[in-house]
Design an enzyme around this catalytic site. Structure first.
Site, PDB file in Angstrom:
ATOM      1  N   ARG A  67       7.722 -12.970  13.148  1.00 63.27           N
ATOM      2  CA  ARG A  67       8.694 -12.046  12.557  1.00 63.27           C
ATOM      3  C   ARG A  67       9.045 -10.885  13.484  1.00 63.27           C
ATOM      4  NH1 ARG A  67       5.438 -13.197   7.927  1.00 63.27           N
ATOM      5  NH2 ARG A  67       4.419 -11.206   8.291  1.00 63.27           N
TER       6      ARG A  67
ATOM      7  N   GLU B 139     -11.118 -10.278  11.576  1.00 64.86           N
ATOM      8  CA  GLU B 139     -12.152 -10.000  10.588  1.00 64.86           C
ATOM      9  C   GLU B 139     -13.245 -11.071  10.638  1.00 64.86           C
ATOM     10  OE1 GLU B 139     -12.479  -9.065   5.812  1.00 64.86           O
ATOM     11  OE2 GLU B 139     -10.516  -9.283   6.753  1.00 64.86           O
TER      12      GLU B 139
END
Length: 173
Positions: A61, A98
């Site tokens: 994007r 993460e």
């Protein structure tokens, strides 16, 4: 003519891509040429005359905003992609997620040492991807002149992770 309220073109999608996430859908904004044009104009106004040499954005994007912004500012656009997606020799940067790691790549001739680079993406959330892009550009010897976003999710404090690089966002939640 009244200024376009960009927030009106962002659609909230609850529980996407998983339960508990409120996804900010930019497709209504992209579908409206006046709103999309206003975004590019406002981003360009922020960086005109700031000595930007090239715009870099990570897939996918970020490309949507980076390419027309590069045209508007009269500079080149260089894509950053996942491993194996670029056909020429690349620089790469591995970064922590993460749960695990990821890698970004850029063509070796995309950005040169000493250039002023503007990093562009649609959304600043935790700052991991844009920080990795900044590290990749700096590894080459270029300078990050700024980080530009359509949307910033301020409650996730991504700008702090990207510091000391300046972050500019048109919409903040």
């Amino acid at each position: 003519m009244n200024a376009i309220q960009l927030e009106a073109y962002i659609r909230d999608i609850p529980n996407f891509p998983k339960e508990g996430i409120l996804f900010k859908d930019i497709t209504p904004l992209l579908a409206d040429p006046q709103a999309f044009g206003a975004v590019i104009d406002q981003m360009a106004a922020q960086y005109e005359g700031k000595g930007i040499d090239v715009i870099v954005a990570a897939e996918a994007r970020g490309f949507i905003f980076a390419a027309p912004l590069a045209l508007k500012l009269g500079v080149g656009f260089v894509p950053v992609r996942k491993p194996g997606k670029l056909p020429f020799d690349t620089h790469s940067f591995e970064y922590e997620l993460e749960y695990g790691t990821d890698t970004l790549e850029i063509h070796i001739d995309g950005v040169s040492a000493g250039q002023n680079v503007l990093l562009v993406d649609d959304l600043l959330a935790t700052g991991g991807t844009i920080k990795a892009c900044a590290n990749l550009v700096e590894k080459i010897g270029a300078t990050v002149a700024g980080c530009c976003f359509l949307i910033e999710l301020g409650f996730l404090d991504g700008a702090a992770k990207v510091a000391p690089h300046e972050c500019f966002s048109l919409i903040k939640y």
